[in-house]
Design a protein around this motif. Structure first.
Motif, short mmCIF file in Angstrom:
data_model
loop_
_atom_site.label_atom_id
_atom_site.label_comp_id
_atom_site.label_asym_id
_atom_site.label_seq_id
_atom_site.Cartn_x
_atom_site.Cartn_y
_atom_site.Cartn_z
N ILE A 1 15.96 12.82 -0.26
CA ILE A 1 14.97 12.56 0.78
C ILE A 1 13.89 11.62 0.27
N ARG A 2 13.44 11.86 -0.94
CA ARG A 2 12.38 11.03 -1.50
C ARG A 2 12.87 9.60 -1.77
N ASP A 3 14.12 9.47 -2.21
CA ASP A 3 14.71 8.12 -2.37
C ASP A 3 14.77 7.41 -1.02
N GLY A 4 15.12 8.15 0.03
CA GLY A 4 15.17 7.56 1.36
C GLY A 4 13.81 7.07 1.82
N MET A 5 12.77 7.83 1.51
CA MET A 5 11.41 7.43 1.88
C MET A 5 11.03 6.13 1.17
N ARG A 6 11.38 6.04 -0.10
CA ARG A 6 11.06 4.81 -0.84
C ARG A 6 11.85 3.63 -0.30
N ALA A 7 13.13 3.88 0.02
CA ALA A 7 13.96 2.80 0.57
C ALA A 7 13.43 2.32 1.92
N ALA A 8 12.72 3.20 2.62
CA ALA A 8 12.13 2.83 3.91
C ALA A 8 10.80 2.10 3.74
N GLY A 9 10.37 1.90 2.50
CA GLY A 9 9.15 1.17 2.23
C GLY A 9 7.94 2.03 1.96
N LEU A 10 8.12 3.34 1.88
CA LEU A 10 7.02 4.24 1.59
C LEU A 10 6.92 4.40 0.07
N ASP A 11 6.27 3.45 -0.57
CA ASP A 11 6.33 3.35 -2.03
C ASP A 11 5.32 4.26 -2.74
N LEU A 12 4.58 5.08 -2.01
CA LEU A 12 3.64 5.99 -2.65
C LEU A 12 4.24 7.37 -2.87
N VAL A 13 5.57 7.47 -2.82
CA VAL A 13 6.25 8.75 -3.00
C VAL A 13 6.57 8.93 -4.48
#
Length: 233
Positions: free
Chosen positions: A203-215
């Motif tokens: 899930i966290r990798d998906g968030m980063r792949a979506a451009g949410l780089d503060l994860v």
């Protein structure tokens, strides 16, 4: 801003109320910010289906009022989504709208689900604790058989199958007493813990792949799982 909402009750009759609350609160923040807001939603079990339903509402479902203030639903993370409430609109309940059809305005969706693999069987059928009913209520594991699909060609959908219990995918491995260990069954707590961490990482990798780089990343010690399976009382 971060919005947390408690999950539905066992009967699930409050799913629509929770979904409406999340959408209304998110819209309020978006309007106060003046628009151009990036939104991410994450949920587990029925809460995952509520998150998907809320995401579809936030980008504007066909036939319903379109959002007046610009926003981007960049990511939806679904930890083992389960549909076991007639309040959640889906094909199985033949409603006029469908929480399992990802609207075109949603950017990326990561779905972590259960898949039985090899000699170890950590997948619980049915989900959850022993039912207080004569038998467990019917429900659908929405990660299986691609029950959640994208309507728009621009939505990226990542599907992550894990040999993990429902609780493990949600961050609580080892708590389903129906999952029996050797010599009575094929449940492996160590494997369930490992896959619990994998599920969160996906899930966290998906968030980063979506451009949410503060994860941030999390190491194993952060989760604080016991070295041995918790005693079930």
């Amino acid at each position: 801003m971060t919005i947390y909402n408690i999950g539905p009750t066992q009967a699930g009759f409050d799913c629509a109320e929770i979904q409406t609350s999340v959408v209304n609160e998110a819209n309020r923040y978006i309007e106060e910010a003046g628009g151009d807001t990036i939104v991410a939603l994450v949920g587990w079990s029925r809460g995952a289906m509520i998150a998907m339903w809320a995401a579809n509402d936030l980008v504007g479902m066909p036939g319903r009022p379109q959002p007046a203030t610009a926003r981007q639903v960049a990511f939806v993370g679904l930890y083992d989504p389960v549909d076991m409430s007639t309040e959640i609109p889906s094909d199985e309940h033949v409603r006029g709208e469908n929480a399992g059809r990802i609207q075109a305005g949603v950017g990326r969706v990561t779905i972590v689900g259960a898949a039985e693999v090899g000699p170890i069987d950590n997948v619980d059928y049915p989900v959850g604790w022993p039912s207080v009913l004569d038998r467990d209520p019917g429900f659908y594991r929405m990660a299986q058989k691609n029950r959640i699909t994208a309507l728009g060609g621009t939505t990226v959908v990542d599907r992550v199958p894990l040999n993990a219990s429902h609780g493990s995918i949600g961050g609580t491995p080892g708590f389903n007493p129906r999952l029996l260990e050797w010599p009575f069954g094929r449940y492996d707590y160590t494997e369930d813990v490992r896959n619990s961490i994998k599920s969160d990482k996906a899930i966290r990798d998906g968030m980063r792949a979506a451009g949410l780089d503060l994860v941030p990343d999390r190491d194993r010690d952060w989760y604080g799982f016991p070295g041995t399976r918790p005693e079930l009382r």
